[in-house]
Design a protein around this motif. Structure first.
Motif, PDB file in Angstrom:
ATOM      1  N   THR A   1     -35.273  -7.868-128.093  1.00  0.00           N
ATOM      2  CA  THR A   1     -35.537  -6.681-126.455  1.00  0.00           C
ATOM      3  C   THR A   1     -36.796  -7.703-125.627  1.00  0.00           C
ATOM      4  N   ARG A   2     -36.427  -7.102-125.015  1.00  0.00           N
ATOM      5  CA  ARG A   2     -36.891  -7.694-123.954  1.00  0.00           C
ATOM      6  C   ARG A   2     -38.836  -8.068-123.841  1.00  0.00           C
ATOM      7  N   LYS A   3     -39.151  -9.344-123.601  1.00  0.00           N
ATOM      8  CA  LYS A   3     -40.559  -9.262-123.826  1.00  0.00           C
ATOM      9  C   LYS A   3     -41.180  -9.901-122.932  1.00  0.00           C
ATOM     10  N   LEU A   4     -42.467  -9.313-122.602  1.00  0.00           N
ATOM     11  CA  LEU A   4     -43.397  -9.263-121.494  1.00  0.00           C
ATOM     12  C   LEU A   4     -44.788  -9.240-122.128  1.00  0.00           C
ATOM     13  N   THR A   5     -45.539 -10.292-121.271  1.00  0.00           N
ATOM     14  CA  THR A   5     -47.015 -10.583-121.998  1.00  0.00           C
ATOM     15  C   THR A   5     -48.224 -10.581-120.904  1.00  0.00           C
ATOM     16  N   ALA A   6     -49.105  -9.848-120.977  1.00  0.00           N
ATOM     17  CA  ALA A   6     -50.058  -9.879-119.534  1.00  0.00           C
ATOM     18  C   ALA A   6     -51.237  -9.460-120.000  1.00  0.00           C
TER      19      ALA A   6
ATOM     20  N   MET B   1     -45.362 -18.087-109.590  1.00  0.00           N
ATOM     21  CA  MET B   1     -44.995 -16.486-108.732  1.00  0.00           C
ATOM     22  C   MET B   1     -43.911 -16.267-109.107  1.00  0.00           C
ATOM     23  N   LEU B   2     -43.782 -15.232-109.189  1.00  0.00           N
ATOM     24  CA  LEU B   2     -41.729 -14.479-110.213  1.00  0.00           C
ATOM     25  C   LEU B   2     -42.423 -13.266-108.951  1.00  0.00           C
ATOM     26  N   ALA B   3     -40.980 -13.590-108.255  1.00  0.00           N
ATOM     27  CA  ALA B   3     -41.122 -12.207-106.909  1.00  0.00           C
ATOM     28  C   ALA B   3     -39.607 -12.048-106.887  1.00  0.00           C
ATOM     29  N   THR B   4     -38.647 -12.750-106.061  1.00  0.00           N
ATOM     30  CA  THR B   4     -37.842 -11.540-106.154  1.00  0.00           C
ATOM     31  C   THR B   4     -36.890 -12.434-107.661  1.00  0.00           C
ATOM     32  N   GLY B   5     -37.786 -12.908-108.828  1.00  0.00           N
ATOM     33  CA  GLY B   5     -37.115 -14.198-109.650  1.00  0.00           C
ATOM     34  C   GLY B   5     -35.421 -14.494-109.867  1.00  0.00           C
ATOM     35  N   GLY B   6     -35.536 -14.988-108.553  1.00  0.00           N
ATOM     36  CA  GLY B   6     -34.442 -15.296-108.142  1.00  0.00           C
ATOM     37  C   GLY B   6     -34.274 -17.469-108.598  1.00  0.00           C
ATOM     38  N   SER B   7     -35.357 -18.025-107.722  1.00  0.00           N
ATOM     39  CA  SER B   7     -35.397 -19.302-108.868  1.00  0.00           C
ATOM     40  C   SER B   7     -35.668 -18.991-110.658  1.00  0.00           C
ATOM     41  N   ALA B   8     -36.027 -18.824-110.714  1.00  0.00           N
ATOM     42  CA  ALA B   8     -36.482 -18.342-112.167  1.00  0.00           C
ATOM     43  C   ALA B   8     -35.318 -18.478-112.867  1.00  0.00           C
TER      44      ALA B   8
ATOM     45  N   GLU C   1     -39.529  -6.312-109.782  1.00  0.00           N
ATOM     46  CA  GLU C   1     -38.097  -6.698-109.399  1.00  0.00           C
ATOM     47  C   GLU C   1     -38.294  -8.300-109.709  1.00  0.00           C
ATOM     48  N   GLY C   2     -38.827  -9.484-110.537  1.00  0.00           N
ATOM     49  CA  GLY C   2     -39.031  -9.999-110.362  1.00  0.00           C
ATOM     50  C   GLY C   2     -38.435 -10.520-112.517  1.00  0.00           C
ATOM     51  N   ILE C   3     -39.269  -9.713-112.701  1.00  0.00           N
ATOM     52  CA  ILE C   3     -39.654  -9.423-114.575  1.00  0.00           C
ATOM     53  C   ILE C   3     -38.114  -8.728-114.800  1.00  0.00           C
ATOM     54  N   LYS C   4     -38.004  -7.428-113.674  1.00  0.00           N
ATOM     55  CA  LYS C   4     -36.260  -7.068-114.177  1.00  0.00           C
ATOM     56  C   LYS C   4     -34.975  -8.051-114.609  1.00  0.00           C
ATOM     57  N   ARG C   5     -35.083  -8.770-112.877  1.00  0.00           N
ATOM     58  CA  ARG C   5     -33.531  -9.308-112.755  1.00  0.00           C
ATOM     59  C   ARG C   5     -33.837 -10.614-113.789  1.00  0.00           C
ATOM     60  N   VAL C   6     -35.329 -10.979-114.503  1.00  0.00           N
ATOM     61  CA  VAL C   6     -35.251 -11.480-114.736  1.00  0.00           C
ATOM     62  C   VAL C   6     -34.751 -11.735-116.878  1.00  0.00           C
TER      63      VAL C   6
ATOM     64  N   PRO D   1     -32.295 -11.983-121.264  1.00  0.00           N
ATOM     65  CA  PRO D   1     -33.094 -10.574-122.045  1.00  0.00           C
ATOM     66  C   PRO D   1     -33.669 -11.495-123.761  1.00  0.00           C
ATOM     67  N   ASP D   2     -33.831 -12.593-123.555  1.00  0.00           N
ATOM     68  CA  ASP D   2     -33.968 -13.313-124.707  1.00  0.00           C
ATOM     69  C   ASP D   2     -35.493 -14.116-124.541  1.00  0.00           C
ATOM     70  N   VAL D   3     -35.703 -14.591-122.781  1.00  0.00           N
ATOM     71  CA  VAL D   3     -37.092 -14.652-122.584  1.00  0.00           C
ATOM     72  C   VAL D   3     -38.081 -14.193-122.850  1.00  0.00           C
ATOM     73  N   GLU D   4     -38.791 -14.205-123.160  1.00  0.00           N
ATOM     74  CA  GLU D   4     -40.461 -14.062-122.459  1.00  0.00           C
ATOM     75  C   GLU D   4     -41.064 -14.490-121.296  1.00  0.00           C
ATOM     76  N   ILE D   5     -41.573 -13.329-120.622  1.00  0.00           N
ATOM     77  CA  ILE D   5     -42.461 -13.873-119.258  1.00  0.00           C
ATOM     78  C   ILE D   5     -44.201 -12.975-119.908  1.00  0.00           C
ATOM     79  N   VAL D   6     -44.680 -14.975-119.397  1.00  0.00           N
ATOM     80  CA  VAL D   6     -46.532 -14.787-119.483  1.00  0.00           C
ATOM     81  C   VAL D   6     -46.754 -14.978-118.158  1.00  0.00           C
ATOM     82  N   THR D   7     -47.094 -13.535-117.958  1.00  0.00           N
ATOM     83  CA  THR D   7     -47.696 -14.010-116.963  1.00  0.00           C
ATOM     84  C   THR D   7     -49.514 -13.288-116.912  1.00  0.00           C
ATOM     85  N   ALA D   8     -50.393 -14.125-116.063  1.00  0.00           N
ATOM     86  CA  ALA D   8     -51.829 -12.963-114.892  1.00  0.00           C
ATOM     87  C   ALA D   8     -51.781 -11.849-114.576  1.00  0.00           C
ATOM     88  N   ALA D   9     -51.072 -11.541-113.819  1.00  0.00           N
ATOM     89  CA  ALA D   9     -50.606 -10.337-113.269  1.00  0.00           C
ATOM     90  C   ALA D   9     -49.429  -9.614-113.243  1.00  0.00           C
ATOM     91  N   ILE D  10     -49.587  -8.352-113.178  1.00  0.00           N
ATOM     92  CA  ILE D  10     -48.553  -7.582-112.401  1.00  0.00           C
ATOM     93  C   ILE D  10     -48.677  -7.041-110.811  1.00  0.00           C
TER      94      ILE D  10
END
Length: 216
Positions: free
Chosen positions: A8-13, A140-147, A172-177, A182-191
């Motif tokens: 499951t793709r996880k995202l918390t904002a 910053m999760l921008a292009t997602g390359g560094s993450a 874009e960055g969320i999708k790339r990560v 897909p096992d990594v959850e992203i926790v972000t203050a804003a999208i």
């Protein structure tokens, strides 16, 4: 045998008013280095509260001044905080005050200004990273390359439980990560809305590293 279900793709904002207020102050071009740095640390603590909501606890018998009873204490895997240099440092440095027993690691990456792809230059991780829950930090999760590159490095070192904590993200960055991990959850203050032609988040808050360290 039926095929295994995809992770499951996880995202918390979290839409907490205090978090949104502090983030708005960070966005303001009038906010100076000292205040920006303090706000980044405070936002990181609020994000840590959300990211660590599922930490395991176990009852332990303790005596208060009035009685003896069982109370929840952290249990399960120990923790590791890993910063993507340099901007991720402000997040780990604030979070370690909450969990001083956590081990800290660093992954050095910079973004090539032409290709916008990450270039690795440093990696120092706890030797027992495979036995710890890892919280990877980058404002910053921008292009997602560094993450993605940092998560690749963590997994190559044996890490199995990873959460990515960011202050700002874009689709874009969320999708790339999630496509890569897909096992990594992203926790972000804003999208935010997306990226400009130079790969910067719009409306964003500028370059987080420059604003934290006053280098531009």
């Amino acid at each position: 045998m039926p095929p295994e279900a995809a992770p499951t793709r996880k995202l918390t904002a979290p839409q907490h008013p205090l978090l949104m207020h502090k983030l708005s102050l960070m966005r303001d071009i009038r906010t100076g280095v000292k205040e920006f740095r303090e706000l980044a640390a405070e936002v990181s603590l609020l994000l840590a509260y959300e990211a660590m909501r599922d930490l395991e606890t176990a009852p332990e018998t303790l005596s208060t001044p009035l009685a003896t009873a069982e109370f929840p204490m952290l249990s399960g895997k120990k923790l590791a905080l890993v910063a993507i240099l340099r901007a991720g440092l402000i997040m780990t440095e604030s979070m370690v005050r909450l969990i001083p027993a956590a081990k800290v690691g660093h992954i050095g990456l910079y973004r090539d200004p032409v290709s916008l792809e990450p270039v690795a230059y440093y990696s120092k991780l706890p030797q027992d990273i495979s036995e710890r829950r890892v919280f990877l930090t980058d404002p910053m999760l921008a292009t997602g390359g560094s993450a993605v590159a940092a998560i690749d490095t963590l997994k190559a070192a044996g890490a199995q439980s990873i959460k990515l904590m960011t202050i700002l993200s874009v689709p874009e960055g969320i999708k790339r990560v999630h496509d890569a991990h897909p096992d990594v959850e992203i926790v972000t203050a804003a999208i935010d809305d997306g990226l400009n032609d130079h790969g910067y988040i719009v409306p964003g808050l500028g370059d987080a590293g420059d604003r934290i360290y006053g280098t531009k």
